[in-house]
Design a protein around this motif. Structure first.
Motif, PDB file in Angstrom:
ATOM      1  N   MET A   1       0.836  -1.185   0.000  1.00  0.00           N
ATOM      2  CA  MET A   1       0.000   0.000   0.000  1.00  0.00           C
ATOM      3  C   MET A   1       0.883   1.252   0.000  1.00  0.00           C
ATOM      4  SD  MET A   1      -3.147   0.720   2.680  1.00  0.00           S
ATOM      5  CE  MET A   1      -3.386  -0.996   3.072  1.00  0.00           C
TER       6      MET A   1
ATOM      7  N   GLN B   1       1.874   5.174   0.820  1.00  0.00           N
ATOM      8  CA  GLN B   1       1.685   6.011   2.011  1.00  0.00           C
ATOM      9  C   GLN B   1       0.553   7.024   1.777  1.00  0.00           C
ATOM     10  OE1 GLN B   1       1.625   6.321   5.190  1.00  0.00           O
ATOM     11  NE2 GLN B   1       3.822   6.081   5.436  1.00  0.00           N
ATOM     12  N   PHE B   2      -0.163   7.360   2.841  1.00  0.00           N
ATOM     13  CA  PHE B   2      -1.224   8.361   2.745  1.00  0.00           C
ATOM     14  C   PHE B   2      -1.407   9.000   4.116  1.00  0.00           C
ATOM     15  CE2 PHE B   2      -2.985   4.189   3.643  1.00  0.00           C
ATOM     16  CZ  PHE B   2      -3.698   4.411   4.807  1.00  0.00           C
TER      17      PHE B   2
ATOM     18  N   TYR C   1      -4.023  10.147   7.160  1.00  0.00           N
ATOM     19  CA  TYR C   1      -5.270   9.619   7.691  1.00  0.00           C
ATOM     20  C   TYR C   1      -5.913  10.666   8.585  1.00  0.00           C
ATOM     21  CZ  TYR C   1      -8.267   6.771  10.750  1.00  0.00           C
ATOM     22  OH  TYR C   1      -9.312   6.258  11.467  1.00  0.00           O
TER      23      TYR C   1
ATOM     24  N   MET D   1     -14.315  -1.867   3.010  1.00  0.00           N
ATOM     25  CA  MET D   1     -14.263  -3.249   2.536  1.00  0.00           C
ATOM     26  C   MET D   1     -13.945  -3.373   1.052  1.00  0.00           C
ATOM     27  SD  MET D   1     -14.578  -5.353   5.071  1.00  0.00           S
ATOM     28  CE  MET D   1     -13.425  -4.194   5.794  1.00  0.00           C
TER      29      MET D   1
ATOM     30  N   ILE E   1      -9.940  -0.556   1.031  1.00  0.00           N
ATOM     31  CA  ILE E   1      -8.661  -1.039   1.570  1.00  0.00           C
ATOM     32  C   ILE E   1      -8.073  -2.183   0.727  1.00  0.00           C
ATOM     33  CG2 ILE E   1      -7.536  -2.077   3.606  1.00  0.00           C
ATOM     34  CD1 ILE E   1      -9.255  -0.189   5.294  1.00  0.00           C
TER      35      ILE E   1
ATOM     36  N   LYS F   1      -4.536  -2.026  -1.100  1.00  0.00           N
ATOM     37  CA  LYS F   1      -3.510  -3.059  -0.889  1.00  0.00           C
ATOM     38  C   LYS F   1      -2.916  -3.505  -2.217  1.00  0.00           C
ATOM     39  CE  LYS F   1      -4.594  -6.591   1.888  1.00  0.00           C
ATOM     40  NZ  LYS F   1      -5.513  -7.519   2.606  1.00  0.00           N
TER      41      LYS F   1
ATOM     42  N   ASP G   1     -11.750   9.339   7.421  1.00  0.00           N
ATOM     43  CA  ASP G   1     -12.523   8.278   8.073  1.00  0.00           C
ATOM     44  C   ASP G   1     -13.799   8.859   8.671  1.00  0.00           C
ATOM     45  OD1 ASP G   1     -13.505   6.171   9.526  1.00  0.00           O
ATOM     46  OD2 ASP G   1     -11.614   5.667  10.511  1.00  0.00           O
TER      47      ASP G   1
ATOM     48  N   GLU H   1       2.317   3.490  11.502  1.00  0.00           N
ATOM     49  CA  GLU H   1       2.268   4.085  10.179  1.00  0.00           C
ATOM     50  C   GLU H   1       0.818   3.981   9.697  1.00  0.00           C
ATOM     51  OE1 GLU H   1       4.977   3.810   6.150  1.00  0.00           O
ATOM     52  OE2 GLU H   1       5.120   2.203   7.619  1.00  0.00           O
ATOM     53  N   GLU H   2       0.326   5.051   9.064  1.00  0.00           N
ATOM     54  CA  GLU H   2      -1.085   5.075   8.650  1.00  0.00           C
ATOM     55  C   GLU H   2      -1.444   3.884   7.785  1.00  0.00           C
ATOM     56  OE1 GLU H   2       0.954   7.648   8.613  1.00  0.00           O
ATOM     57  OE2 GLU H   2      -0.031   9.057   9.996  1.00  0.00           O
ATOM     58  N   ARG H   3      -0.510   3.453   6.946  1.00  0.00           N
ATOM     59  CA  ARG H   3      -0.860   2.400   5.992  1.00  0.00           C
ATOM     60  C   ARG H   3      -0.698   0.993   6.569  1.00  0.00           C
ATOM     61  NH1 ARG H   3       4.138   2.397   1.666  1.00  0.00           N
ATOM     62  NH2 ARG H   3       5.791   2.813   3.163  1.00  0.00           N
TER      63      ARG H   3
ATOM     64  N   LEU I   1      -1.624  -2.343   8.143  1.00  0.00           N
ATOM     65  CA  LEU I   1      -2.863  -3.088   8.357  1.00  0.00           C
ATOM     66  C   LEU I   1      -2.925  -3.547   9.805  1.00  0.00           C
ATOM     67  CD1 LEU I   1      -2.920  -5.252   5.098  1.00  0.00           C
ATOM     68  CD2 LEU I   1      -4.418  -3.320   5.631  1.00  0.00           C
TER      69      LEU I   1
ATOM     70  N   ASP J   1      -4.455 -12.587   0.119  1.00  0.00           N
ATOM     71  CA  ASP J   1      -4.210 -11.157  -0.042  1.00  0.00           C
ATOM     72  C   ASP J   1      -5.462 -10.489  -0.602  1.00  0.00           C
ATOM     73  OD1 ASP J   1      -2.609  -8.971   0.220  1.00  0.00           O
ATOM     74  OD2 ASP J   1      -1.733  -9.145  -1.781  1.00  0.00           O
TER      75      ASP J   1
ATOM     76  N   LYS K   1     -12.341  -8.835   9.564  1.00  0.00           N
ATOM     77  CA  LYS K   1     -11.112  -9.326   8.957  1.00  0.00           C
ATOM     78  C   LYS K   1     -10.016  -8.282   9.188  1.00  0.00           C
ATOM     79  CE  LYS K   1     -13.158 -12.470   5.702  1.00  0.00           C
ATOM     80  NZ  LYS K   1     -13.647 -12.774   4.353  1.00  0.00           N
TER      81      LYS K   1
ATOM     82  N   CYS L   1      -7.168  -8.048   8.117  1.00  0.00           N
ATOM     83  CA  CYS L   1      -6.337  -7.734   6.950  1.00  0.00           C
ATOM     84  C   CYS L   1      -6.977  -6.652   6.108  1.00  0.00           C
ATOM     85  CB  CYS L   1      -6.131  -8.964   6.080  1.00  0.00           C
ATOM     86  SG  CYS L   1      -7.581  -9.375   5.098  1.00  0.00           S
ATOM     87  N   SER L   2      -8.235  -6.309   6.418  1.00  0.00           N
ATOM     88  CA  SER L   2      -8.943  -5.325   5.601  1.00  0.00           C
ATOM     89  C   SER L   2      -9.277  -4.095   6.420  1.00  0.00           C
ATOM     90  CB  SER L   2     -10.225  -5.928   5.030  1.00  0.00           C
ATOM     91  OG  SER L   2      -9.901  -7.034   4.247  1.00  0.00           O
ATOM     92  N   MET L   3      -8.522  -3.941   7.489  1.00  0.00           N
ATOM     93  CA  MET L   3      -8.733  -2.805   8.365  1.00  0.00           C
ATOM     94  C   MET L   3      -7.364  -2.212   8.670  1.00  0.00           C
ATOM     95  SD  MET L   3     -10.965  -3.068  11.823  1.00  0.00           S
ATOM     96  CE  MET L   3     -11.092  -1.639  12.888  1.00  0.00           C
ATOM     97  N   LEU L   4      -7.306  -0.895   8.793  1.00  0.00           N
ATOM     98  CA  LEU L   4      -6.048  -0.247   9.139  1.00  0.00           C
ATOM     99  C   LEU L   4      -5.884  -0.244  10.657  1.00  0.00           C
ATOM    100  CD1 LEU L   4      -6.545   2.860   6.827  1.00  0.00           C
ATOM    101  CD2 LEU L   4      -5.060   0.895   6.344  1.00  0.00           C
TER     102      LEU L   4
ATOM    103  N   VAL M   1      -4.851   2.191  12.355  1.00  0.00           N
ATOM    104  CA  VAL M   1      -5.360   3.478  12.848  1.00  0.00           C
ATOM    105  C   VAL M   1      -6.870   3.469  13.050  1.00  0.00           C
ATOM    106  CG1 VAL M   1      -3.561   5.102  12.106  1.00  0.00           C
ATOM    107  CG2 VAL M   1      -5.311   4.385  10.481  1.00  0.00           C
ATOM    108  N   GLN M   2      -7.569   2.650  12.264  1.00  0.00           N
ATOM    109  CA  GLN M   2      -9.027   2.563  12.429  1.00  0.00           C
ATOM    110  C   GLN M   2      -9.407   1.908  13.752  1.00  0.00           C
ATOM    111  OE1 GLN M   2      -9.679   0.559   8.448  1.00  0.00           O
ATOM    112  NE2 GLN M   2     -11.611   1.641   8.610  1.00  0.00           N
TER     113      GLN M   2
ATOM    114  N   ASN N   1      -8.141   2.552  16.567  1.00  0.00           N
ATOM    115  CA  ASN N   1      -7.926   3.443  17.706  1.00  0.00           C
ATOM    116  C   ASN N   1      -9.174   3.466  18.579  1.00  0.00           C
ATOM    117  OD1 ASN N   1      -6.606   5.349  19.284  1.00  0.00           O
ATOM    118  ND2 ASN N   1      -7.534   7.057  18.155  1.00  0.00           N
TER     119      ASN N   1
END
Lengths: 266, 153
Positions: free
Chosen positions: A1, A3-4, A6, A32, A35, A39, A50, B18-20, B22, B41, B58, B60-63, B65-66, B68
């Motif tokens: 991924m 960089q960005f 948030y 869903m 992301i 990736k 968000d 890091e924001e990115r 997972l 993946d 899942k 793997c589909s969430m950051l 940072v989310q 928090n």
């Protein structure tokens, strides 16, 4: 991924300000689709905004014969809502069939319609029920909202606030899920009230969700099996890929329409 | 970098990420909780299923940072000391695993399935396992394990 940045926001106004200030931003709701896409580096927004914490976007209510759903309401909440089960069960069943339980716990209705994936389920419900999409700026009828593949009428600084579905009890969604991905290979949302029949088709067209007007007028003219079977979808403009060619998909749409018709008559 | 504060298996964590990054990588690589697996993946396999605020997702589909300000449970947080969680016990009793790679996700999904459904039957369990792939068992004993566990919870 890649960089960005948030940014988590608490109000609609804050989200819109962030969007206007940075046009390379993307709204993150359930994530869903976004992301997994990031990736794979198919999307690389500079900033994610968000909106999951904006409380005023998360609700389900009944209002003047409509079910109104806030844009960050997830699929599980829609599927398990007693209000929607009682008043508009076609919508509960549709939500129950999206992705898998873990995806339904995160994915949102606003995200699904804003993304306008050609195989998504909710766009069919919006068109099939004649929903109205409320944004931070205006109200857009579903007929004008879905423009083309992954394209909607939303402007750059516009976000979906809620979706209002007319309560039409004679309505149903039938889909043929891809056996591996479970996305719709063909999905038909049909509704019928005294003055109108709507037949919305997802998963099939190269241009995304559409109203099958020929079928609608045939059924409005005469709500019968024979007028249903008279109309066949032309394979022209229907998606053709490894999972099925356009003739096959067009036929699936015909069959989903028959199942929907039978389901409403049951 | 963004600060993430959360509670995982009862333990409070406060860390810059890091924001990115997972969530699954945060859990495995930073917190060293390697019970949560990455099996694909494409968000399909469910080996990374954890509970965030009581809901199966899942990771793997969430950051990260989310996550928090949330409460997370991973497979490591299920057992009560030496005594296994009823679902873990049922997987052992009913031979609900072979290679074991999908098992953490299966068990976390199973706990969620049992929590949400008061009258489980085989059909519901099979439908609910939509988002969890197993390449060994053919699912028979997984379904059996979940049904057995639901009797005990």
């Amino acid at each position: 991924m890649y960089q960005f940045n948030y940014k988590k926001v608490e109000t609609i106004e804050e989200a819109v300000n962030e969007l206007s200030a940075n046009p390379e931003s993307k709204i993150l709701a359930g994530g869903m689709t976004l992301i997994p896409t990031m990736k794979q580096r198919l999307a690389s927004p500079e900033q994610l905004i968000d909106i999951r914490n904006i409380k005023e976007l998360n609700f389900i209510k009944e209002e003047s014969n409509n079910i109104v759903i806030g844009s960050t309401t997830n699929h599980y909440t829609v599927a398990s809502s007693d209000l929607i089960k009682n008043k508009l069960s076609s919508l509960s069943r549709l939500a129950e069939g999206i992705g898998d339980p873990h995806v339904r716990n995160m994915g949102t209705i606003g995200g699904a319609i804003s993304n306008n994936d050609p195989t998504a389920d909710y766009p069919a419900a919006c068109l099939g029920l004649g929903a109205t999409i409320k944004t931070n700026k205006r109200e857009i009828s579903a007929d004008d909202f879905f423009v083309s593949l992954f394209e909607t009428a939303l402007e750059e600084d516009e976000i979906v606030v809620s979706i209002s579905f007319p309560i039409i009890s004679d309505s149903i969604y039938m889909k043929f899920p891809n056996p591996a991905s479970r996305y719709a290979m063909a999905g038909v949302f049909m509704s019928k009230n005294t003055s109108e029949v709507r037949v919305a088709v997802t998963g099939a067209s190269e241009n995304g969700v559409f109203r099958w007007t020929e079928m609608e007028s045939s059924l409005l003219n005469d709500w019968s099996k024979s007028s249903l079977e008279e109309v066949k979808l032309s394979p022209e403009g229907i998606m053709s890929d490894i999972h099925g060619n356009s003739e096959y998909r067009a036929n699936l749409v015909n069959i989903m329409a028959i199942r929907a018709f039978e389901g409403i008559n049951e | 970098m963004s600060l993430v504060e959360l509670e995982i298996n009862g333990k409070k964590i406060s860390q810059d990420v890091e924001e990115r990054q997972l969530l699954v990588h945060f859990i495995r690589d930073d917190l060293n909780l390697t019970g949560t697996h990455v099996g694909c993946d494409t968000s399909q396999c469910g080996a990374c299923v954890i509970h965030v605020d009581g809901k199966a997702v899942k990771s793997c589909s969430m950051l990260a940072v989310q996550a928090n300000d949330t409460k997370i449970t991973t497979i490591e947080g299920l057992a009560d000391g030496e005594s296994l969680h009823p679902v873990q016990e049922a997987f052992r009793e009913n031979h609900g695993l072979q290679c074991g790679f999908c098992t953490p996700g299966m068990i976390m999904a199973a706990v969620d399935i049992i929590n949400r459904n008061s009258n489980l039957d085989e059909k519901i369990v099979r439908e609910e396992l939509e988002g969890n792939l197993c390449r060994c068992t053919g699912y028979q004993n997984i379904v059996k394990s979940i049904l057995a566990a639901s009797e005990k919870m």
